[in-house]
Scaffold this motif. Structure first.
Motif, PDB file in Angstrom:
ATOM      1  N   ASP A  38      60.912  -1.122  49.868  1.00  0.00           N
ATOM      2  CA  ASP A  38      59.591  -0.519  50.030  1.00  0.00           C
ATOM      3  C   ASP A  38      58.752  -0.776  48.783  1.00  0.00           C
ATOM      4  O   ASP A  38      59.264  -0.854  47.668  1.00  0.00           O
ATOM      5  CB  ASP A  38      59.725   0.993  50.256  1.00  0.00           C
ATOM      6  N   ARG A  59      54.447  -2.084  47.301  1.00  0.00           N
ATOM      7  CA  ARG A  59      53.138  -2.666  47.602  1.00  0.00           C
ATOM      8  C   ARG A  59      53.253  -4.047  48.221  1.00  0.00           C
ATOM      9  O   ARG A  59      52.475  -4.411  49.107  1.00  0.00           O
ATOM     10  CB  ARG A  59      52.304  -2.726  46.327  1.00  0.00           C
ATOM     11  N   ASP A  73      54.169  -3.681  51.861  1.00  0.00           N
ATOM     12  CA  ASP A  73      53.024  -3.167  52.606  1.00  0.00           C
ATOM     13  C   ASP A  73      51.969  -4.252  52.813  1.00  0.00           C
ATOM     14  O   ASP A  73      51.375  -4.366  53.889  1.00  0.00           O
ATOM     15  CB  ASP A  73      52.401  -1.981  51.864  1.00  0.00           C
ATOM     16  N   SER A  74      51.734  -5.056  51.774  1.00  0.00           N
ATOM     17  CA  SER A  74      50.729  -6.126  51.860  1.00  0.00           C
ATOM     18  C   SER A  74      51.145  -7.185  52.868  1.00  0.00           C
ATOM     19  O   SER A  74      50.328  -7.665  53.660  1.00  0.00           O
ATOM     20  CB  SER A  74      50.521  -6.765  50.492  1.00  0.00           C
ATOM     21  N   LEU A 134      53.214  -6.788  55.457  1.00  0.00           N
ATOM     22  CA  LEU A 134      53.126  -6.216  56.802  1.00  0.00           C
ATOM     23  C   LEU A 134      51.690  -6.184  57.286  1.00  0.00           C
ATOM     24  O   LEU A 134      51.397  -6.466  58.456  1.00  0.00           O
ATOM     25  CB  LEU A 134      53.724  -4.807  56.811  1.00  0.00           C
ATOM     26  N   CYS A 135      50.764  -5.854  56.393  1.00  0.00           N
ATOM     27  CA  CYS A 135      49.347  -5.786  56.754  1.00  0.00           C
ATOM     28  C   CYS A 135      48.811  -7.169  57.112  1.00  0.00           C
ATOM     29  O   CYS A 135      48.160  -7.348  58.149  1.00  0.00           O
ATOM     30  CB  CYS A 135      48.555  -5.182  55.595  1.00  0.00           C
ATOM     31  N   SER A 156      50.201  -8.364  60.431  1.00  0.00           N
ATOM     32  CA  SER A 156      49.581  -7.668  61.555  1.00  0.00           C
ATOM     33  C   SER A 156      48.194  -8.235  61.845  1.00  0.00           C
ATOM     34  O   SER A 156      47.846  -8.510  63.004  1.00  0.00           O
ATOM     35  CB  SER A 156      49.480  -6.170  61.249  1.00  0.00           C
ATOM     36  N   THR A 178      48.652  -0.676  60.097  1.00  0.00           N
ATOM     37  CA  THR A 178      48.785  -0.177  58.719  1.00  0.00           C
ATOM     38  C   THR A 178      47.597   0.725  58.389  1.00  0.00           C
ATOM     39  O   THR A 178      46.543   0.666  59.037  1.00  0.00           O
ATOM     40  CB  THR A 178      48.837  -1.342  57.719  1.00  0.00           C
ATOM     41  N   GLU A 179      47.744   1.542  57.367  1.00  0.00           N
ATOM     42  CA  GLU A 179      46.664   2.450  56.977  1.00  0.00           C
ATOM     43  C   GLU A 179      45.422   1.667  56.548  1.00  0.00           C
ATOM     44  O   GLU A 179      44.291   2.106  56.790  1.00  0.00           O
ATOM     45  CB  GLU A 179      47.132   3.370  55.846  1.00  0.00           C
ATOM     46  N   GLU A 215      44.374  -1.191  57.770  1.00  0.00           N
ATOM     47  CA  GLU A 215      43.694  -1.647  58.975  1.00  0.00           C
ATOM     48  C   GLU A 215      42.928  -0.514  59.654  1.00  0.00           C
ATOM     49  O   GLU A 215      41.797  -0.697  60.115  1.00  0.00           O
ATOM     50  CB  GLU A 215      44.717  -2.244  59.951  1.00  0.00           C
ATOM     51  N   LYS A 216      43.550   0.645  59.722  1.00  0.00           N
ATOM     52  CA  LYS A 216      42.887   1.783  60.367  1.00  0.00           C
ATOM     53  C   LYS A 216      41.632   2.204  59.610  1.00  0.00           C
ATOM     54  O   LYS A 216      40.642   2.623  60.207  1.00  0.00           O
ATOM     55  CB  LYS A 216      43.860   2.960  60.464  1.00  0.00           C
TER      56      LYS A 216
END
Length: 400
Positions: A65, A67, A70-71, A73-74, A77, A143-144, A146-147
């Protein structure tokens, strides 16, 4: 005259089928049932192997886990959904023309091949599987970043669902009750259903009998639960739509009123987390949910919205008492009289029903469990599931 052999393609990668939820778990069970069915006039195939996307997902999950994860995955997506929504080519992975029918198990997969479907002459079948409007589930999993910053980018998501339902020749649901969330979450669904009502086909899901690795006493010892305790089990995701927030409210009341009751919860925590009480036990993710369900005195299914929850069938196969919210696909089971399934309306009703079950004798509870086992054996086995599917395919294809 020799009868024609029908060729059917299920548009999922065979190498990705696994005992999980959703389309991959559904078809993992369906394939097992079909392998034992004797029907030489229907040949069913899946897409071969594993997709590149699945291989990338597997590598991403192994990352720690942080940054960077997360990057990645974003970006992944955004790239995939951008290609789907704004790309200029939407073709199937293989030639569809040899098949008399193609069965899709998500509106997204179907939209991805819409160019190939323009010329396709066979029947197009769709099972959507989601407990809400499919595009809303996709949006919920963004992801947050994107939202927060890319709502404009995803405004076209609903058109995917509309296209898939309109282009399909047949729409598969496990039961009419499973459509309830669609009426709630999809503006205009009632009109869509009325317009295309002849497309709808209902096939109750089946599943393999859930196995056990550990005995009741072993599970209770592992989690330091007394042998004489009354145990309520839950297995599933910890989110709002699965009813986990309601489960916590129910649990708080039950634990306060009954000192001999324990809750044994399986499933990875987050975004919601359990009660701070020693008799509320979070076992975390497990590859042996059957042992946890069977070690309890009852199983609770508190869905706020539900399609047709596989874990309901698995609990039936274990001969476990089930307390389920009266919503969506859960309501389907109200048609069966004299079972060990109790449906409830609201949290207060759930607390009352748990109180009644606690007061039942062990013999009475055993009888309820046996009724559920019988219900599974007579209605929801793999053999019954597979034969129902084959019968529907014959209905669709024999007169084409």
């Amino acid at each position: 005259m020799e009868k024609k052999i029908h060729k059917v393609l299920i548009y999922l990668r065979e190498g990705e089928l696994a005992p999980v939820g959703g389309p991959k778990g559904y078809n993992y069970d369906l394939r097992a049932g079909l392998e034992k069915a004797e029907d030489e006039r229907i040949q069913i195939r899946y897409l071969p192997g594993v997709s590149k996307a699945a291989k990338i997902n597997a590598r991403s999950k192994r990352m720690k886990d942080g940054r960077l994860k997360d990057s990645i995955l974003c970006m992944k997506s955004i790239y995939r959904k951008g290609k789907r929504l704004y790309g200029c080519s939407h073709h199937a992975k293989i030639d569809l023309s040899p098949y008399d029918a193609v069965h899709f198990h998500s509106t997204m997969d179907m939209y991805d091949v819409k160019d190939s479907l323009k010329e396709y002459k066979g029947k197009v079948l769709l099972t959507s599987h989601t407990p809400t409007m499919p595009c809303k589930e996709v949006y919920a999993l963004l992801t947050e970043f994107e939202k927060k910053y890319m709502k404009w980018f995803y405004k076209k998501l609903p058109k995917i669902d509309r296209y898939a339902f309109q282009r399909s020749d047949y729409l598969f649901f496990p039961c009419e009750e499973a459509e309830e969330p669609y009426y709630h979450e999809w503006p205009g669904y009632a009109l869509l259903h009325e317009k295309y009502k002849e497309k709808f086909i209902y096939l109750p899901t089946g599943t393999r009998e859930k196995g056990l690795r550990l005995k009741k006493q072993e599970i209770r010892r592992r989690y330091k639960i007394p042998d004489n305790a009354f145990v309520i089990a839950y297995v599933g995701r910890h989110n709002e739509i699965k009813g986990y927030a309601d489960l916590k409210k129910i649990g708080r009341h039950v634990l306060e009123e009954n000192k001999g009751v324990y809750f044994l919860i399986a499933g990875r925590e987050g975004p919601l987390y359990g009660l701070d009480d020693r008799r509320w036990i979070e076992a975390g993710w497990t590859d042996d949910p059957g042992s946890i369900i069977k070690a309890a005195d009852m199983f609770i299914l508190p869905n706020r919205e539900t399609y047709f929850d596989l874990v309901m069938l698995e609990a039936l196969s274990l001969g476990q008492i089930i307390l389920a919210s009266r919503t969506g696909g859960n309501r389907y089971f109200a048609r069966y009289a004299d079972t060990g399934i109790v449906l409830y309306d609201g949290n207060e009703d759930a607390v009352d029903e748990i109180g009644k079950l606690i007061q039942c004798s062990e013999k009475e509870r055993e009888a309820m469990g046996e009724k559920n086992k019988k219900l599974y054996q007579e209605n929801f086995t793999l053999a019954i599931f597979a034969q129902g599917y084959l019968d529907i395919l014959h209905r669709i294809l024999d007169h084409v």
